[in-house]
Motif scaffolding. Structure first.
Motif, short mmCIF file in Angstrom:
data_model
loop_
_atom_site.label_atom_id
_atom_site.label_comp_id
_atom_site.label_asym_id
_atom_site.label_seq_id
_atom_site.Cartn_x
_atom_site.Cartn_y
_atom_site.Cartn_z
N LYS A 139 0.86 -1.19 0.00
CA LYS A 139 0.00 0.00 0.00
C LYS A 139 0.89 1.23 0.00
CE LYS A 139 -3.79 -1.82 2.66
NZ LYS A 139 -4.35 -1.76 4.00
N PHE A 140 0.72 2.02 -1.03
CA PHE A 140 1.53 3.23 -1.13
C PHE A 140 0.81 4.36 -0.42
CE2 PHE A 140 2.89 7.01 -3.53
CZ PHE A 140 4.22 6.98 -3.16
N LEU A 141 1.40 4.94 0.62
CA LEU A 141 0.72 5.94 1.42
C LEU A 141 1.37 7.32 1.30
CD1 LEU A 141 0.35 3.80 4.67
CD2 LEU A 141 -1.41 4.17 2.95
N GLY A 142 2.17 7.52 0.27
CA GLY A 142 2.84 8.82 0.12
C GLY A 142 4.23 8.75 0.69
N SER A 143 4.39 9.36 1.89
CA SER A 143 5.74 9.36 2.45
C SER A 143 6.18 7.98 2.93
CB SER A 143 5.82 10.36 3.59
OG SER A 143 4.93 9.96 4.60
N THR A 144 5.19 7.13 3.20
CA THR A 144 5.56 5.77 3.60
C THR A 144 4.88 4.74 2.71
OG1 THR A 144 3.72 5.62 5.13
CG2 THR A 144 5.80 6.41 6.04
N VAL A 145 5.42 3.53 2.77
CA VAL A 145 4.80 2.41 2.06
C VAL A 145 4.51 1.34 3.10
CG1 VAL A 145 5.05 0.78 0.15
CG2 VAL A 145 6.32 2.93 0.12
N ARG A 146 3.29 0.81 3.07
CA ARG A 146 2.97 -0.26 4.02
C ARG A 146 2.91 -1.60 3.30
NH1 ARG A 146 -1.18 0.40 8.65
NH2 ARG A 146 0.72 1.39 9.38
N PHE A 147 3.67 -2.55 3.83
CA PHE A 147 3.67 -3.90 3.26
C PHE A 147 2.93 -4.81 4.22
CE2 PHE A 147 7.47 -1.75 1.82
CZ PHE A 147 7.45 -1.99 0.45
N ILE A 148 2.10 -5.66 3.66
CA ILE A 148 1.53 -6.73 4.46
C ILE A 148 2.26 -8.00 4.03
CG2 ILE A 148 -0.58 -7.96 5.16
CD1 ILE A 148 -0.79 -4.99 5.72
N ILE A 149 2.93 -8.60 5.01
CA ILE A 149 3.80 -9.73 4.70
C ILE A 149 3.28 -10.98 5.38
CG2 ILE A 149 6.14 -10.66 5.06
CD1 ILE A 149 6.98 -7.60 4.92
N LYS A 150 3.19 -12.07 4.62
CA LYS A 150 2.70 -13.31 5.20
C LYS A 150 3.87 -14.07 5.80
CE LYS A 150 -0.68 -16.80 4.79
NZ LYS A 150 -1.06 -17.98 4.04
N PHE A 151 3.73 -14.38 7.09
CA PHE A 151 4.77 -15.11 7.80
C PHE A 151 4.09 -16.31 8.43
CE2 PHE A 151 5.93 -15.29 12.42
CZ PHE A 151 7.03 -16.14 12.28
N GLU A 152 4.45 -17.50 7.98
CA GLU A 152 3.72 -18.72 8.35
C GLU A 152 2.24 -18.48 8.12
OE1 GLU A 152 5.18 -19.82 12.21
OE2 GLU A 152 7.22 -20.01 11.47
N ASP A 153 1.39 -18.62 9.20
CA ASP A 153 -0.03 -18.37 8.99
C ASP A 153 -0.44 -16.99 9.46
OD1 ASP A 153 0.54 -18.91 11.58
OD2 ASP A 153 -1.33 -20.02 11.97
N LYS A 154 0.54 -16.14 9.72
CA LYS A 154 0.23 -14.82 10.27
C LYS A 154 0.58 -13.71 9.27
CE LYS A 154 2.70 -16.63 14.14
NZ LYS A 154 2.28 -17.96 13.87
N PHE A 155 0.02 -12.54 9.52
CA PHE A 155 0.34 -11.41 8.66
C PHE A 155 1.09 -10.34 9.48
CE2 PHE A 155 -3.19 -13.42 6.55
CZ PHE A 155 -2.78 -13.39 5.22
N ILE A 156 2.03 -9.72 8.87
CA ILE A 156 2.80 -8.66 9.53
C ILE A 156 2.65 -7.38 8.72
CG2 ILE A 156 5.03 -8.05 10.51
CD1 ILE A 156 6.02 -10.84 9.78
#
Ligand SMILES: Nc1ncnc2c1ncn2[C@@H]1O[C@H](COP(=O)(O)OP(=O)(O)OP(=O)(O)O)[C@@H](O)[C@H]1O
Ligand SMILES: [Mg+2]
Lengths: 308, 363
Positions: B304-321
């Motif tokens: 997700k591009f939010l302008g000054s920052t970018v947010r990544f949703i990362i799948k780690f095992e069965d969880k999201f970070i």
């Protein structure tokens, strides 16, 4: 020949045709909205505009149909002047007293913190009672407070008090006022309730928070905010009483010389038959009513600006 | 001794306890926010201080005076309401001058101070407008001026900005803070907006079910949340269940991975805890990564591009970070679906008790 499409006529492309019909469909829909109001306008025309105009025309005619101002000169006759005065007096008295009573009740149920159940009961009752007028109301009062009425008899037999010896008379000005107040109070409750509900509790709290006493709150905020609504409501009650005919007629049988009764007597009466004078009387009444309605609307607008 | 002392305040409505044994000391000139979700008793607490509600238990001291028996009109506190509550029949000037007028201050003095106030709230040209002719933000400025003109001992604000739109909200909240600092007035501010609370307060009290869950400076509350509730309430947070391997050395497992914390863990080895990590504390593995940092392997699910920052949703095992990265020119943007290694320092790893509701991440 000039290019007509440039003058806002539809283009001849397919898309143009579609928008052309859309445009008209839209217009027709818009007109159809007004069509829905047609019954109302027909009603308004048939039962208000036509009678009112014929009444106004009639008030400038003598019984042969010739133009005259006599009818209005006759309005200055003492008995007619006094009938206007009595009617105004009765209307004003019952508007103020009924208004006060209604205000107190409305205050109790909206700001007094009574349970919701009582509130909806009072509202429903007010809706019914404010419409309870005319012959049934007169009869109800005669059977309770008339000379042989239930309460009159009860007071006499149990407490030995004779209401009518104390000067009370149901068929007098005050008796009639009392009867009118019966429907004025609930009407006031219905009209003033929204205004009281619009009084924000935060106004009271903000003023207290700034160090104001209850008196200072009502003096600077409460009353000024309510005043337009209050006066508007009292004016509406005034008009309501002014136009009441059946209640007064049924109760006093024409003993009290009220304008609506006088008009009735002139228009369809046998003794006093003079329709044109009746029209002039009614014209005077229309003026008073119109003035009340204008004042009412103006005050309503003033207050709706404040209380949202 | 603080300027405002709340000592074990409780408030019951019927059998519903809305404020529960709440104690707080607010220093003179301090700006304290009550932050909490809907219905946690913030308004009730504020109204008890103002005197519109009476505590069922406990006492309130203002300037060393127990105000229990002092009616609101004599507490000399300025209150600002969520819906402005300006007197509709008075112009802005009259509204602002109300408090002075009713206390019998001479007209010339009142007018002078009203002028100063209009100047302070940048509304000189709106003095003769009625409330219905003013925007929400302007009305709230007038309400603020009306409250502070009488020089109250403290200012109480109940979600004063919640009815305004975002841009005005930010501007006005900065103005409120500036005026508060200028006048040095003790202020209690109620809000459910964490960003608002963090940005203007000296201290934030996070409330939950009528109690203060944690109180501290904004930095403290954000970086060192004491409970999972505070942690989840403030900002976006990654939270995972883990189990303690070595309490002394601060080692926990989350799924298949071992994580190290900066401090030892106060929970016995083998017990379940929750590991909280802020999205901005995460980064992608690169050659600047410290050798003792924590790693989690994962795959990029969403960007997700939010302008000054970018947010990544990362799948780690069965969880999201969630991971936030600054959008700097040298930042190498990974692709969706790419396998990455997320790294974070030992300090970024917060250990919270393992009880309470399960929870992954929120936005
Ligand atoms: N006068 C009252 N009578 C009964 N219950 C009340 C009263 N005032 C508040 N409550 C209850 O107390 C609880 C807390 O209310 P309060 O208004 O203090 O919450 P709040 O934290 O200000 O919430 P919000 O963020 O929604 O404004 C609510 O559950 C509410 O229903
Ligand atoms: Mg609230």
């Amino acid at each position: 020949m000039p290019d007509i499409s440039a003058q806002g006529r539809p283009h001849t492309t397919d898309a143009g045709h579609i928008s052309f019909f859309r445009l008209y469909a839209h217009r027709i829909r818009r007109q159809a909205r007004w069509l829905g109001l047609a019954p109302f306008f027909i009603f308004l025309f048939a039962f208000m505009i036509i009678p009112a105009s014929s009444l106004i025309v009639g008030s400038f005619q003598d019984n042969t149909g010739a133009l005259t101002f006599d009818n209005f000169i006759h309005l200055l006759k003492p008995n007619i002047v006094s009938s206007y005065l009595i009617t105004i007096n009765l209307s004003a008295t019952t508007a103020v007293l009924g208004g006060l009573g209604g205000l107190l009740i409305a205050y109790a149920i909206s700001l007094g913190g009574l349970p919701q159940g009582i509130r909806s009961f009072v509202s429903t009752f007010s809706g019914v009672a404010s419409n309870f007028a005319g012959v049934p109301l007169a009869f109800a009062f005669i059977s309770t407070l008339g000379r042989a009425g239930f309460i009159t008899v009860l007071l006499r037999s149990i407490f030995g008090i004779d209401l009518y010896d104390t000067g009370f008379n149901l068929y007098s000005f005050w008796g009639l006022s009392l009867t009118y107040i019966y429907f004025q109070i609930p009407l006031m409750v219905l009209i003033i309730q929204p205004a009281l509900d619009g009084m924000k509790k935060e106004w009271r709290e903000a003023s207290e928070n700034l160090g104001a006493s209850a008196f200072q709150y009502w003096f600077h905020v409460g009353i000024p905010v309510l005043l337009p609504s209050l006066s508007a409501a009292v004016i509406l009650l005034f008009g309501n009483a002014f136009g009441a005919y059946a209640t007064a007629y049924a109760l006093t049988g024409g003993l009290i010389n009220l304008v609506p009764i006088l008009i009735g007597a002139q228009i369809r009466g046998n003794v006093l038959h003079d329709p044109n004078l009746g029209y002039a009387l009614a014209f005077g009444m229309i003026i008073i009513m119109t003035a009340s309605i204008i004042a009412y609307l103006w005050l309503q607008r003033l207050s709706s600006r404040w209380i949202k | 001794m603080g300027f405002i002392e709340l000592e074990g305040i409780s408030k019951n409505f019927g059998c519903n306890t809305v404020v529960n044994e709440l104690s707080l000391s607010v220093k003179k000139g301090e700006f304290v926010s009550f932050l909490g979700g809907s219905g946690c008793g913030k308004t009730t607490m504020l109204r008890m201080i103002a005197g519109f509600e009476t505590p069922s238990k406990g006492s309130i001291l203002i300037n060393n005076v127990n105000v229990s028996n002092i009616p609101p009109a004599r507490r000399k506190l300025g209150m600002v309401f969520q819906n402005y509550a300006l007197f509709p029949n008075m112009t802005a000037r009259k509204n602002i001058g109300f408090g002075l007028r009713i206390s019998g201050i001479p007209r010339t003095e009142t007018e002078k101070r009203v002028d100063e106030m209009l100047d302070l709230i940048h509304m000189t040209q709106f003095g003769d407008h009625y409330p219905h002719q003013l925007s929400g933000g302007q009305q709230q400025r007038v309400a603020l001026a009306r409250a502070i003109i009488v020089k109250p001992g403290a200012l109480l604000l109940d979600e004063p900005l919640s009815a305004l739109d975002a841009k005005i909200r930010i501007q006005l909240r900065d103005d409120i803070r500036a005026i508060q600092q200028q006048l040095g007035i003790t202020t209690i501010y109620v809000t459910h907006d964490q960003e608002e609370a963090l940005s203007i307060s000296d201290r934030v009290a996070v409330m939950r079910e009528g109690r203060i869950e944690q109180i501290g400076t904004p930095l403290n509350i954000y970086n060192r949340p004491a409970t999972s509730y505070v942690a989840s309430f403030i900002g976006t947070l990654n939270m995972f269940y883990g189990s303690v391997v070595d309490a002394e050395k601060g080692v926990v497992t989350v799924g298949e991975s071992l994580l190290r914390t900066a401090e030892s863990i106060s929970v016995d080895s083998g017990k379940t805890v929750r590991v909280a990590i802020r999205p901005e504390a995460l980064s992608l593995f690169n050659n600047e990564t410290m050798s003792d940092a924590n790693f989690l392997p994962g795959r990029i699910e969403t960007i997700k591009f939010l302008g000054s920052t970018v947010r990544f949703i990362i799948k780690f095992e069965d969880k999201f970070i969630s991971m936030d990265c600054f959008n700097t020119p040298q930042f190498k943007m990974p692709q969706k679906g790419e396998q990455v290694s997320v790294t974070f320092s030992r300090e970024a790893c917060q250990i919270l008790p393992g009880d309470a509701i399960p929870f992954c991440y929120h936005e």
